[in-house]
Design a protein around this motif. Structure first.
Motif, short mmCIF file in Angstrom:
data_model
loop_
_atom_site.label_atom_id
_atom_site.label_comp_id
_atom_site.label_asym_id
_atom_site.label_seq_id
_atom_site.Cartn_x
_atom_site.Cartn_y
_atom_site.Cartn_z
N ARG A 1 0.89 -1.39 -0.11
CA ARG A 1 0.16 -0.01 0.01
C ARG A 1 0.94 1.26 -0.07
NH1 ARG A 1 -5.17 0.23 3.70
NH2 ARG A 1 -5.41 2.10 2.32
N MET A 2 1.87 1.16 0.64
CA MET A 2 2.83 2.67 0.54
C MET A 2 3.41 2.43 -0.84
SD MET A 2 2.91 4.17 3.51
CE MET A 2 4.26 5.05 3.31
N ARG A 3 3.62 1.54 -1.39
CA ARG A 3 4.15 1.78 -2.93
C ARG A 3 3.01 2.07 -3.82
NH1 ARG A 3 6.22 -3.89 -1.82
NH2 ARG A 3 4.92 -4.49 -3.79
N GLY A 4 1.86 2.17 -3.44
CA GLY A 4 0.74 2.46 -4.25
C GLY A 4 0.65 3.77 -4.48
N THR A 5 0.33 4.17 -5.89
CA THR A 5 0.03 5.39 -6.39
C THR A 5 -0.97 6.11 -5.72
OG1 THR A 5 0.68 4.47 -8.57
CG2 THR A 5 -0.27 6.89 -8.68
N LEU A 6 -0.90 7.55 -5.62
CA LEU A 6 -1.78 8.34 -5.04
C LEU A 6 -3.06 8.57 -5.98
CD1 LEU A 6 0.19 11.40 -3.50
CD2 LEU A 6 -0.96 9.48 -2.40
N PRO A 7 -4.27 8.77 -5.46
CA PRO A 7 -5.57 8.78 -6.38
C PRO A 7 -5.38 9.87 -7.65
CG PRO A 7 -6.25 8.67 -4.12
CD PRO A 7 -4.72 9.18 -4.10
N LEU A 8 -6.07 9.41 -8.55
CA LEU A 8 -5.92 10.36 -9.77
C LEU A 8 -6.56 11.84 -9.43
CD1 LEU A 8 -5.44 10.25 -12.78
CD2 LEU A 8 -8.06 9.73 -13.13
N GLY A 9 -5.94 12.89 -9.79
CA GLY A 9 -6.30 13.97 -9.71
C GLY A 9 -6.13 14.79 -8.16
N VAL A 10 -5.15 13.97 -7.53
CA VAL A 10 -5.09 14.37 -6.16
C VAL A 10 -4.37 15.64 -6.17
CG1 VAL A 10 -2.66 13.47 -6.17
CG2 VAL A 10 -4.05 13.66 -4.05
N ASP A 11 -4.90 16.43 -5.07
CA ASP A 11 -4.64 18.21 -5.11
C ASP A 11 -3.77 18.34 -3.89
OD1 ASP A 11 -4.80 20.56 -6.15
OD2 ASP A 11 -6.27 21.28 -4.57
N GLY A 12 -3.54 17.31 -3.14
CA GLY A 12 -2.45 17.49 -1.93
C GLY A 12 -2.54 16.30 -1.20
N PRO A 13 -1.62 16.29 0.03
CA PRO A 13 -1.48 15.08 0.62
C PRO A 13 -2.42 14.80 1.90
CG PRO A 13 -0.26 16.74 1.39
CD PRO A 13 -0.80 17.52 0.40
N ALA A 14 -3.43 15.74 1.76
CA ALA A 14 -4.37 15.68 3.16
C ALA A 14 -5.13 14.22 3.49
CB ALA A 14 -5.38 16.84 3.42
N ASP A 15 -5.44 13.88 2.10
CA ASP A 15 -6.40 12.70 2.20
C ASP A 15 -5.70 11.42 2.59
OD1 ASP A 15 -8.75 14.21 1.69
OD2 ASP A 15 -8.35 13.84 -0.45
N GLU A 16 -4.31 11.40 2.25
CA GLU A 16 -3.57 10.40 2.42
C GLU A 16 -2.62 10.41 3.79
OE1 GLU A 16 -3.74 7.73 0.72
OE2 GLU A 16 -5.03 8.09 -0.80
N LEU A 17 -2.33 11.47 4.03
CA LEU A 17 -1.28 11.79 5.11
C LEU A 17 -1.67 10.96 6.38
CD1 LEU A 17 1.14 13.64 5.63
CD2 LEU A 17 -0.15 15.23 6.63
N ASP A 18 -2.82 10.89 6.92
CA ASP A 18 -3.09 10.07 8.25
C ASP A 18 -2.58 8.59 7.88
OD1 ASP A 18 -4.03 12.44 9.51
OD2 ASP A 18 -6.18 12.01 9.19
N PHE A 19 -2.81 8.30 6.93
CA PHE A 19 -2.50 6.69 6.75
C PHE A 19 -0.99 6.39 6.54
CE2 PHE A 19 -1.08 3.76 3.40
CZ PHE A 19 -1.60 2.50 3.99
N VAL A 20 -0.32 7.28 5.87
CA VAL A 20 1.07 7.53 5.75
C VAL A 20 1.71 7.56 7.10
CG1 VAL A 20 2.92 8.42 4.72
CG2 VAL A 20 1.11 8.02 3.30
N ARG A 21 1.27 8.63 7.75
CA ARG A 21 1.89 8.88 9.05
C ARG A 21 1.54 7.66 10.11
NH1 ARG A 21 -0.58 13.21 10.19
NH2 ARG A 21 1.06 14.59 9.94
N GLU A 22 0.49 7.01 10.09
CA GLU A 22 0.29 5.85 10.73
C GLU A 22 1.31 4.55 10.41
OE1 GLU A 22 -3.17 2.42 11.42
OE2 GLU A 22 -3.51 4.24 10.61
#
Length: 390
Positions: A258-279
């Motif tokens: 999952r960490m190697r996975g690509t961020l969603p299409l059209g992502v405008d910033g890290p906010a939606d993914e940051l909590d997961f990555v931080r965890e």
């Protein structure tokens, strides 16, 4: 618990009470030690002349400084005649001219070019647990090589010849990292240097001065040529350890799909993914062990003790049960994951050889017959063992 260095090289610099130095001065405050000892066995005016005029040194083993800045290398280097046409060798006539006109000569990395200092620096580094280098500063009477500044490493100053007045001020930026030079705070340094000095003293031969990184200093030679040694201690820091910890955690996260996975299409910033990555990152940090990475870096920052190829060849050629050998100094040799790791590479051994190799690591003199002639030959060829002195 922090390890207090054993007496030896350090005791020559600060006296016998290394416990007090470790507790009260190390990485905390400047310390002056008058008449610490006689350092003429380490360096001298004759050593300066030999290094400059007879050793064929090249830059950067010499810097020349005047009026607070270094002069171009081309002003004191030239080819050295038939068979030595490399253009950046020291030109002793040009060096003399610069010194005659008030320049300070800075002989750098003397632990590589002057054997007595090489041995002393190796011993001091082993005691402190931090890499050490040696420079010499040779200043004409009534001259000053550099304006007030700070270093990004601790230093011991050893006065060898003449006298030099030192002005020491507390830091404007305590404990600077390697990428935080004094020139980034030039104005603050200049302002602080105009205030009352924490130490204002004239160092005489045999005096030493300890300065933690960040402490401001300037020095001016008095009525004769001044020679002093600066032993620079390249401190390991908690920040460096944090870097190793982060690198180890990031390496572990490469195995997480999952960490190697690509961020969603059209992502405008890290906010939606940051909590997961931080965890995931926090979890990886909690389980990461940077010990191996830190030890590898330690080994890469130092050198093994000198090895003479011809002496090594003669020992291998004449090897027999009575041949006396010892572990080469400065190897940082240790078992890691069943493998012997050293500054000159790694070696694997069958189980039957683990016990004699472990005995060899004590640094004492052994005979080839005691350890095994075949094993000793392999270790000699690898540069791990060296012939013991008769």
């Amino acid at each position: 618990m922090a390890r207090t260095p054993a007496t030896g090289a350090l005791s020559r610099l600060i006296g016998p009470d290394s416990e007090a130095f470790a507790r009260d001065a190390w990485a905390r405050t400047a310390q002056l030690t008058p008449q610490a000892g006689d350092f003429s066995d380490l360096f001298s005016a004759a050593a300066v002349d030999e290094l400059i005029s007879r050793r064929g040194l090249r830059t950067p083993f010499l810097r020349v400084a005047k009026d607070g800045s270094t002069v171009p290398d081309s002003s004191f280097t030239s080819p050295a005649g038939v068979g030595a046409t490399i253009a950046d060798q020291l030109d002793d006539t040009a060096v003399w001219g610069a010194f005659r006109d008030g320049a300070t000569l800075v002989l750098q990395a003397l632990h590589r070019t002057w054997a007595p200092l090489g041995e002393f620096v190796a011993g001091l580094g082993a005691e402190l647990g931090h890499p050490v280098q040696a420079n010499a500063y040779v200043t004409p009477p009534q001259n000053q090589g550099f304006d007030a500044h700070y270093d990004v490493h601790d230093v011991f100053v050893l006065q060898i010849q003449g006298a030099k007045r030192w002005l020491i001020h507390p830091p404007v930026h305590p404990d600077p990292l390697r990428d935080e030079p004094w020139s980034e705070r030039r104005s603050a340094v200049a302002d602080a240097a105009r205030g009352d000095a924490y130490i204002d003293t004239v160092l005489e031969p045999g005096d030493t001065l300890y300065l933690p990184r960040g402490w401001l200093h300037s020095a001016r030679a008095q009525g004769a040529v001044s020679i002093h040694l600066t032993l620079g201690i390249h401190n390991w820091t908690r920040h460096a350890l944090a870097e190793h910890l982060a690198q180890e955690a990031l390496e572990a996260l490469r195995d997480d799909p999952r960490m190697r996975g690509t961020l969603p299409l059209g992502v405008d910033g890290p906010a939606d993914e940051l909590d997961f990555v931080r965890e995931r990152l926090v979890a990886a940090l909690a389980s990461a062990d940077p010990s191996h990475r830190f030890r590898r870096t330690r080994r890469s920052r130092g050198r093994a003790a000198p090895l003479g190829p011809l002496a090594q060849h003669e020992t291998v050629a004449g090897l027999g049960p009575g041949t006396r050998v010892r572990l080469r100094g400065g190897l940082e040799a240790r078992w890691e994951d069943g493998r012997l790791q050293t500054r000159v590479g790694w070696l694997d051994f069958p189980g039957s050889e683990r016990e004699p190799v472990t005995r060899m690591l004590d640094g004492e003199v052994h005979t080839a017959g005691d350890l095994g002639v075949g094993l000793v030959e392999r270790l000699l060829r690898a540069g791990v063992l060296v012939p013991a002195e008769p």
